[in-house]
Every structure is written in structure tokens, then in C-alpha cells.
Write an enzyme that holds these catalytic residues in place. Sequence first.
Site, PDB file in Angstrom:
ATOM      1  N   GLY A 299       4.121   0.621   3.577  1.00 54.55           N
ATOM      2  CA  GLY A 299       3.981   1.592   4.651  1.00 54.55           C
ATOM      3  C   GLY A 299       3.305   1.044   5.889  1.00 54.55           C
ATOM      4  O   GLY A 299       3.230  -0.174   6.092  1.00 54.55           O
TER       5      GLY A 299
ATOM      6  N   GLY B 152      -5.295  -2.657  -0.749  1.00 55.45           N
ATOM      7  CA  GLY B 152      -6.377  -3.557  -0.371  1.00 55.45           C
ATOM      8  C   GLY B 152      -5.861  -4.823   0.282  1.00 55.45           C
ATOM      9  O   GLY B 152      -4.787  -5.324  -0.068  1.00 55.45           O
TER      10      GLY B 152
ATOM     11  N   ASP C 104       6.768   9.792   2.463  1.00 55.14           N
ATOM     12  CA  ASP C 104       6.553  10.978   3.301  1.00 55.14           C
ATOM     13  C   ASP C 104       7.500  11.041   4.497  1.00 55.14           C
ATOM     14  O   ASP C 104       7.602  12.077   5.144  1.00 55.14           O
ATOM     15  CB  ASP C 104       5.118  11.009   3.824  1.00 55.14           C
ATOM     16  CG  ASP C 104       4.100  11.146   2.706  1.00 55.14           C
ATOM     17  OD1 ASP C 104       4.502  11.506   1.582  1.00 55.14           O
ATOM     18  OD2 ASP C 104       2.910  10.881   2.949  1.00 55.14           O
TER      19      ASP C 104
END
Length: 506
Positions: free
Chosen positions: A191, A167, A222
Site C-alpha cells: 500500500g 515495519g 480499501d
Amino acid sequence: INVLEALSLRGSINELLQPGDVIKRLEVVNLGSTFPSAQVKNPRACRAGLMMSANSWSTQTLKRYNRRDDRGRAYNQMLRSGMREYLHFDPSSSSACIVTCGGLCPGLNTVIRELVMTLDDYGVKTIYGCIGGYKSMVKPETWITLTPESVQNIHKEGGTILVSDRGNPPHIEIAKTLQKMNIKQYFVIGGDGTQTGAFDTFTCTQEIEHEVAVVGVPKTIDNDIPILDRSFGFNTACSEAEKAIFSAYVEASCNTNCLGLVKLMGRHCGFIAMQATLAARSVDICLLPEMDISLPRLLNHAMHLMKTKGHAVIVVAEGCGDTLLKSSGEVDAGGNKKLADVGPWLKEHLLAYAKKMQQPLSIKYIDPTYTIRAVPANTNDSVYCSVLASHAVSAAMAGYSGVVVGKVDERYVLLPTHAITKAPVKRVQLNSAVFERLLATTGQPNLAPGLGDDWALLPAAPRALPESPPVQPPEAIDFNAWTQLDSQQMESPPEAAVAGVTLKIF
């Protein structure tokens, strides 16, 4: 004779570049162009030859796959990161702040530790840690003070001591808080969404003319950040994912008619699933978000494996929750799409199809997602994290802002933040050699949909066996009738005398 010299041919850069090739220099912002620089000599000990300067550039490796490869490519030229001889900020009058955002990832505490240690080595004594992500950046009363003593051993723990969150509050408010707290070095670990927010904060600091270096350390488990070789935590994640695959293989191979199903991380890309599969070498089917997958073909091949091998291992990346089936389209607080849970969904379809085909099947389902996220960084990632953090501090002290640090073609560089946030995410290339190696390792066929109806091409279900008539219990037989003795014989057995001994015959 120098053998390498004898085997090498001299050439010019013009001979290496192909028609259509372009070299783009990614310029970065230095606060020295807007604010007066302190020009303090770097207090850290370092050989002069290892110091970087404003003219230390690194260009991506030039490529040409074969003589027919005449497509034009764009190569980035990036500023080398590392220590500078002179600093823009005076460490004695500097204050720093560190924040972590987004999901957990191996190596977060290692990055925090090395940021604090390197700042202290430069001479920065006021270092704050923001507890609770961006939401707490506008609440300085919740910040904690970080010292070398308080972070000494945190790299041995998983997670982050700064408690991550998702957020974004208004970034102008974050910029005003940095100005109010007189923060000169602001480090953001997160990220692509987090780094987008960091760049917005950087823009706001320039609008209010606050002199602060905003430096990001990109983080995504990832490994989908563009341009960079890899993101920290990815190596650890692959090692832990391999352990989950091994567990699935043991369960599948040591139980009758058993299939091991493992769901791994990878929202938009399948790098973890692919690397762990290549390392384990015991996976029969690997499903990536980049692949176009036909469910009927997948089910048919899975049943073929069960009939021929008696067991199988399937690895599926979580991003297939938006390809094999469709997600709801909802997003979380960080703006990420909420994906449908593909693991249980695939398990149900496998069991249903096995029942239809009269194939005995049990499935051992493993989802190690949060187990992997929570572990400390392994040796490789721990070293990588420490270098990234050290270079981030060096960049901030030299006055670079609106930048991220990373490794490109095995060299540590500074990139303008928008270079990674505006570009498409990195994905597995289905025409690459590594993907071909994946298919060779698993032995799986092409699972892409055909031209017709793949469901119609599935083999017909076996004919159901006719039901046998129920077995009737035998008729009850009287015990006396069965022994062929009448009741009188049972009540009055005959007597016999043998050698003076009276015997009763039963």
C-alpha cells in the site's frame, strides 16, 4: 453513411478545455539517462502495433458536468505501460527480487505468480522471493528462489507465499543489499506506506549508484489509492462483503426483533461498505468514515426501523472507529493509526438504547474482515492482477524506476511513485451521484448532527408499567375435605348385592 460521423461534431482541444484547466505531464525516471543501456531487442512475441514507446502518453478524461461547471481542473498525462521494442537490461544477466508488505489482500499470490512467469518469459532466470516483508530485505540468507514450477498454482490460494509483514528497516541498508545481491529488478507489492518505502529505497539506490529498477504494484483492499481507478483485491472484497451482508439479512429477517450488524473494512474510506451495500440492496443503514454521524439520530432511526419493520441491517465501515468514537492515537509497526473497534461499541449502544425504549432487540454481529482478506482473487481481480504484474515487469526491463503501475481511466499507465504517496487518499465524495444512489438504496435519513443537542431531541422513554402485586399460592386443601368424604366412609365402604354378586363401592 457513417451514423457516428453524422452525429459527431469536430472540435479542438481548446474548445474542450475550460478556463483554469491544466494538463500536467507526470514524468518518470528511466535508468537509461544515468546508466548505459543494453538496448536488447525484446525477446517476447508481440505485434509491433501493441508495443509502447517513450512517446506513448495517456491523458485523463476531460470533464464538464453542466454549463455552470466552470471550475478549473488539473488533468494528468501519464506514460502508457506495456512492452517496449528494446530493453534497457539484458535478461540473461539480470536478477530480480519480489517482496510483499502490509496486510493480506486477495490477489497477492496472483501478482507474484505473474511476475515470475513474465520474468521467465523475458529470459530472467534468477528470481528471489523475500520472506517476511521489508524486515527480511536486509537478510538475503532468508530469501527463496522462485521458479515457474514453484508458483504454478499459487494463484488458487489466498494470502501470500512470501509471508507479509509490517515495519521498515533503514532503506539505505535495503539498497546496499540489492547492490550486494546484484539485483537489477526489484518489485514491491504493498500500500501507500509500502510504496513510500519503495521510493525511499529508489532514492538510496541512486545515491549509491546502483543500477536497479524499483517498480511498485500498489495494493490496498480499501481502494483508497489516489488517481488509480481501483486497486487489486477490491472487487473480490466487495463480493465477499456482500455475502456477509446477506447472512446478516437472513438472521435479521428470520428472527423476531433482530438486527444484523456488519463491520466492513475501510480505514479512511467507505468504498467497500458502499459498494457491497449497493450490491446487496437489503441494508437499512450504511455508515462511512466520510460521513458526519450523530449517534442519537442513528439510534433513533434504528429503533424506528425495529418498531415499523421488526428487523434491520446496519453496515458500518471500520474507519468509523475514528469518527463515531475516538481512537487512542497509537500506531502499528507500519505507521497506521490503531482504530477503536466500532462494531462492538455500536452494538452495545444499540442494545442499551433499545432497553431504555423498552424495545425487544437481539443483534447478530458479523465481522468478516479476516475472512475476506484471506480468500483468493475472483475472476475479475485475477485478470487485473496478471496484467498489472506483466506491465510491472515490462516497465522494469525497459529501465523505468521509482514508478508504480496502475489503471487510470481504463488505460494501464506508469506513475512516479510519489504521485500516489504524496497525494491525499481517495475517499467517497458525499456530493457524488454514487453516494446519492447509496442513500436512495438504504432509505436512510440525514444522520448528520443538528444545530442543537441531538440527545435532547430523542423521544422520551416510555413510562414504566406499575408493578403488579405478587400472586399468592392457593391455601392447601385436605383431600378428604375436597371429596367431601369423611375418613370413616373411606375406611369402611358399604356393600351391595346385585344378582348374587357382591360389589364393593369405592
